[in-house]
Design a protein around this motif. Structure first.
Motif, PDB file in Angstrom:
ATOM      1  N   GLN A 542      32.847  50.072  44.212  1.00 17.90           N
ATOM      2  CA  GLN A 542      33.367  48.850  43.353  1.00 17.90           C
ATOM      3  C   GLN A 542      34.748  48.594  42.419  1.00 17.90           C
ATOM      4  N   PHE A 543      35.145  47.418  41.653  1.00 18.64           N
ATOM      5  CA  PHE A 543      36.454  47.675  40.857  1.00 18.64           C
ATOM      6  C   PHE A 543      36.103  46.919  40.621  1.00 18.64           C
ATOM      7  N   TYR A 544      36.691  46.495  39.417  1.00 12.27           N
ATOM      8  CA  TYR A 544      36.975  45.599  38.405  1.00 12.27           C
ATOM      9  C   TYR A 544      37.783  45.135  37.656  1.00 12.27           C
ATOM     10  N   ASP A 591      32.338  39.062  44.359  1.00  9.81           N
ATOM     11  CA  ASP A 591      31.982  38.515  43.136  1.00  9.81           C
ATOM     12  C   ASP A 591      33.715  37.954  42.739  1.00  9.81           C
ATOM     13  N   GLN A 592      32.995  37.154  42.633  1.00  7.81           N
ATOM     14  CA  GLN A 592      34.685  36.359  41.230  1.00  7.81           C
ATOM     15  C   GLN A 592      34.221  35.366  40.485  1.00  7.81           C
ATOM     16  N   PRO A 593      35.384  35.077  39.584  1.00  7.10           N
ATOM     17  CA  PRO A 593      35.601  34.034  38.307  1.00  7.10           C
ATOM     18  C   PRO A 593      35.450  32.760  39.377  1.00  7.10           C
ATOM     19  N   LYS A 594      34.005  32.081  38.724  1.00  6.51           N
ATOM     20  CA  LYS A 594      34.073  30.365  39.410  1.00  6.51           C
ATOM     21  C   LYS A 594      35.439  29.584  39.182  1.00  6.51           C
ATOM     22  N   GLN A 610      41.386  28.024  39.969  1.00 12.99           N
ATOM     23  CA  GLN A 610      41.030  28.753  41.878  1.00 12.99           C
ATOM     24  C   GLN A 610      41.386  30.022  42.246  1.00 12.99           C
ATOM     25  N   ILE A 611      40.227  30.279  42.526  1.00 10.01           N
ATOM     26  CA  ILE A 611      40.427  31.822  43.824  1.00 10.01           C
ATOM     27  C   ILE A 611      40.209  31.694  45.214  1.00 10.01           C
ATOM     28  N   SER A 612      40.571  32.009  46.102  1.00 10.48           N
ATOM     29  CA  SER A 612      40.415  32.146  47.497  1.00 10.48           C
ATOM     30  C   SER A 612      40.562  34.049  48.141  1.00 10.48           C
ATOM     31  N   PHE A 613      39.771  34.278  49.230  1.00  8.67           N
ATOM     32  CA  PHE A 613      40.342  35.522  49.808  1.00  8.67           C
ATOM     33  C   PHE A 613      40.136  35.781  51.251  1.00  8.67           C
ATOM     34  N   MET A 614      41.357  35.220  51.898  1.00 13.36           N
ATOM     35  CA  MET A 614      41.250  35.802  53.236  1.00 13.36           C
ATOM     36  C   MET A 614      42.415  36.987  54.413  1.00 13.36           C
ATOM     37  N   ASN A 615      41.802  37.635  54.888  1.00 17.82           N
ATOM     38  CA  ASN A 615      42.661  38.415  55.368  1.00 17.82           C
ATOM     39  C   ASN A 615      43.605  39.312  54.453  1.00 17.82           C
ATOM     40  N   ASP A 616      42.768  40.051  53.806  1.00 10.01           N
ATOM     41  CA  ASP A 616      42.596  40.705  52.780  1.00 10.01           C
ATOM     42  C   ASP A 616      43.755  40.856  51.663  1.00 10.01           C
ATOM     43  N   GLN A 650      38.679  33.259  30.830  1.00  8.56           N
ATOM     44  CA  GLN A 650      40.151  34.262  31.706  1.00  8.56           C
ATOM     45  C   GLN A 650      39.437  35.591  30.598  1.00  8.56           C
ATOM     46  N   LYS A 651      38.264  35.625  30.660  1.00  5.90           N
ATOM     47  CA  LYS A 651      37.677  37.099  30.499  1.00  5.90           C
ATOM     48  C   LYS A 651      37.095  37.302  31.791  1.00  5.90           C
ATOM     49  N   THR A 652      37.134  36.421  32.493  1.00  2.00           N
ATOM     50  CA  THR A 652      35.981  36.343  33.533  1.00  2.00           C
ATOM     51  C   THR A 652      36.687  37.623  34.627  1.00  2.00           C
ATOM     52  N   ASP A 653      36.135  39.048  34.850  1.00  4.34           N
ATOM     53  CA  ASP A 653      36.528  39.736  36.383  1.00  4.34           C
ATOM     54  C   ASP A 653      36.710  39.355  37.714  1.00  4.34           C
ATOM     55  N   LEU A 654      36.934  39.061  38.548  1.00  4.81           N
ATOM     56  CA  LEU A 654      37.038  39.375  39.757  1.00  4.81           C
ATOM     57  C   LEU A 654      36.352  41.584  40.694  1.00  4.81           C
ATOM     58  N   ILE A 655      35.778  41.086  41.530  1.00  5.52           N
ATOM     59  CA  ILE A 655      34.827  42.138  41.331  1.00  5.52           C
ATOM     60  C   ILE A 655      35.295  42.839  43.205  1.00  5.52           C
ATOM     61  N   LEU A 656      35.697  44.070  43.060  1.00  6.30           N
ATOM     62  CA  LEU A 656      36.601  43.591  44.414  1.00  6.30           C
ATOM     63  C   LEU A 656      35.696  45.295  44.969  1.00  6.30           C
ATOM     64  N   LYS A 657      34.755  45.491  46.151  1.00  6.81           N
ATOM     65  CA  LYS A 657      33.913  46.283  46.412  1.00  6.81           C
ATOM     66  C   LYS A 657      34.325  46.675  47.929  1.00  6.81           C
TER      67      LYS A 657
END
Length: 660
Positions: A542-544, A591-594, A610-616, A650-657
């Motif tokens: 897991q990565f922040y 997980d990601q900032p709302k 806004q944040i979206s994730f698609m195709n890596d 802006q303090k909120t991280d997204l979490i990569l798994k």
């Protein structure tokens, strides 16, 4: 928002004879002073004024017969803790005038009192430790530091100044950086002088009264009575300066004086406060103002060369503007008048603001363009009095040219200013337009462009934990002006980029390219290949990662519980960020900032992320807008909350798994 003030006309007040002004005794601290630990006015204060007293009276110099203001000041301050030690550093301004007269300070007494072994011990200031700082040819600063400062010290000083200019009498500021328990000012106004007094700020006087002081002045063997005006204010909160404000003098609680008229003993009345019609006549006839606006002859032989490639009025104005910017270098002095003449400024390639911009008006007029001069007061100088003409309120002049129904404000003192954009120091309420053929009029001083920054980043996260990619920044308005000035100061683009790289320890700039540096009407474009070390290793599950690494807001510029003066940005503001970040295959966004969409009331601004994730690939966008140049005190708390929520977002991280 207009500055709140009350205007009074001070005449002789008829009443009982008044006693002389009563100062408090110097060098007698008491038990109340010793026991003062904090004040209810400001429980967080580092120092507090216990008592402040001042008097001012108009006197006649026996040597030259000229009038002057005899001003006396006395203050006692308690130092509450180490953060209040800076209150022992005293600076007293003394003005130098064009007639070689200058203010003179005398009778300085200063001492520090410390309570040691049950008694107050006095340490006097060594007069040899008083220094003079020649700040400019018009201003000297007397400087000294009270000795032997400790927590709990009581400092006290008094001095006298002979002010050689009576027009503004004395300005008495009730508010300062620290709270005051008691502040009293007494002005003695001879019956032959009438002054307008304006009481600025939102605080009210605790007491105000007028009496007669008999025989306070003697002129040509005749005794003159005075109005004795007493102004007292108690329990005064500090004035706290915060981001995005014009001159503090616009909002501090204070009394300002301006001479209205003088009734001479021979019956002649000299009206100092004039109508704008009178002022127009004086300005247009003044050889250092209107006389320079009329000097079209100076440009007779120059214009054919300057305008050889210009085929319409707008291009003519731009060519003349560029010519003046190159031909006269600003010598650092402001002023609405030409110091010498525009001809000399052109010959020597140097001049003050008046030389530069009155030359611009004359050159535009010589090209048969509709050009006018605009007198203004800079943001540091304060807002001008709109009720009656006070020429000394103005410290600057710019040009205004009217072409095809549109007006452009021009200042040729900064070679990096694009056509039609004033420097931020000039965006201050209203200016007075002076025309050689028509009556003068007020004109709103507004930024002609939004302050815009746009960032795009296209990059990839590699298996070594580094992000590499291309960052492109587009800057318009004051953002572009500020960056161009930084590049100019750095002497080269390479040095500018090197300093930028040093300021961002987590980001390395590998390659750079900057476009439109000299094309002032176009956006400044910065193109960087960058590298960021984000993770030490990529074998964790897991990565922040914080996606707000571009134009990150870390500190709220608004921290007061209440602000009694407006937030003045000078220009509307817009920032946009778009990030495209490709990940190695096999990772998911856990997980990601709302997404956030908030707005200020009445269309005052908005913030979206806004944040979206698609195709890596992570797609991130952010929009920040402040749609007003000025926000009222009533809008302050909304603005404060707006920034607070952005900072939290802006303090909120997204979490990569990492996929199994």
């Amino acid at each position: 928002m207009k500055t709140p003030f009350l205007v009074l006309l001070i005449y002789t007040v008829f009443g009982l004879p008044a006693a002389f002004a009563q100062d408090f005794d110097f060098g007698k601290p008491n038990g109340d002073d010793l026991n003062l630990k904090k004040t209810a006015i400001d429980s967080n204060a580092n120092a507090v004024v216990i008592r402040e007293f001042g008097t001012a009276s108009i006197q006649i110099d026996d040597n030259d017969g000229h009038s002057y203001v005899d001003y006396k000041y006395h203050v006692k301050i308690k130092i509450l803790n180490k953060l209040g030690f800076n209150q022992s550093n005293i600076e007293i301004p003394l003005w130098v005038y064009n007639n070689d007269k200058e203010d003179e300070m005398t009778d300085l007494t200063a001492a520090t009192f410390n309570f040691i072994n049950g008694q107050f011990v006095r340490t006097d200031l060594d007069k040899k430790q008083v220094f003079t700082d020649n700040r400019s040819k018009y201003l000297k600063i007397k400087k000294f530091t009270l000795p032997n400062i400790k927590e709990g010290s009581i400092i006290e000083f008094t001095y006298r100044i002979n002010r050689r200019n009576i027009f503004n009498f004395v300005t008495w500021e009730y508010q300062s950086a620290i709270p005051k328990l008691y502040s009293e000012f007494i002005g003695f106004i001879p019956a032959i002088y009438n002054f307008n007094a304006s009481i600025r700020g939102y605080l009210k006087l605790s007491s105000q009264k007028g009496d007669i002081s008999k025989d306070c002045l003697r002129i040509q063997g005749q005794n003159i009575d005075c109005s004795k005006m007493t102004y007292i204010m108690k329990d005064i909160p500090p004035f706290i300066e915060e981001s995005y404000m014009t001159a503090a003098s616009n909002f501090k609680s204070a009394i300002y004086f301006e001479l209205s008229d003088v009734q001479h003993l021979n019956g002649y009345k000299n009206n100092i406060t004039k109508t704008w019609k009178d002022v127009d006549y004086e300005l247009t006839g003044d050889k250092s103002f209107g006389g320079q606006m009329k000097r079209k002859d100076v440009f007779k032989d120059l214009l054919p060369v300057v305008l050889k490639n210009s085929n319409d009025d707008l291009n003519k104005a731009k060519a003349i503007y560029a010519y003046i910017k190159k031909s006269i270098v600003w010598n650092g002095y402001r002023g609405k008048y030409s110091e010498n003449s525009i001809k000399k400024a052109l010959d020597t390639h140097s001049g003050n603001i008046g030389d530069i911009n009155l030359a611009l008006v004359a050159a535009l007029s010589a090209a048969n363009l509709d050009a006018e001069a605009v007198m203004l007061s800079t943001r540091e100088n304060g807002i001008v009095n709109n009720l009656y003409p006070v020429i000394s309120d103005f410290d600057y002049v710019v040009a205004k040219v009217n072409i095809a129904g549109q007006s452009y404000l021009l200042d040729a003192s900064d070679p990096l200013l694009p056509f039609g954009l004033l420097p931020m120091r000039c965006i201050n309420d209203r200016g007075r337009v002076v025309n050689l053929k028509k009556e003068s009029y007020w004109y709103d001083l507004k930024a002609s462009q939004k302050d815009i920054s746009r960032y795009t980043f296209d990059g990839a996260l590699a298996e070594d934990g580094k992000i590499k990619g291309k960052l492109i920044t587009y800057s318009n308005g004051y953002s572009a002006l500020n960056k161009r000035n930084k590049i100019l100061k750095a002497s080269s683009i390479d040095q500018y980029v090197e300093k930028l790289d040093e300021q961002m320890p987590e980001i390395s700039i590998l390659k750079h390219k900057i476009s439109n540096l000299d094309s002032l009407d176009l956006p400044l474009i910065e193109d960087y290949d960058i590298e960021m070390k984000v993770f030490d290793r990529m074998n964790a599950q897991q990565f922040y990662f914080n996606p707000f690494f571009i134009d990150h807001t870390t500190k709220n510029p608004f921290n007061l519980s209440e602000r009694n003066y407006p937030v003045d940005l000078a220009a509307a503001n817009e920032k946009r960020v778009n990030i495209l970040l490709r990940l190695p295959s096999g990772y998911t966004l856990n997980d990601q900032p709302k997404d956030m969409n908030i707005a200020l009331p009445d269309g005052g601004g908005k913030y979206l992320s806004q944040i979206s994730f698609m195709n890596d690939t992570i797609n991130f966008s952010q929009v920040f807008q402040l749609n007003k140049a000025i926000y009222t005190p009533e809008e302050y708390l909304s603005l404060k909350e707006f920034f607070s929520r952005i900072i939290q977002q802006q303090k909120t991280d997204l979490i990569l798994k990492k996929a199994k």
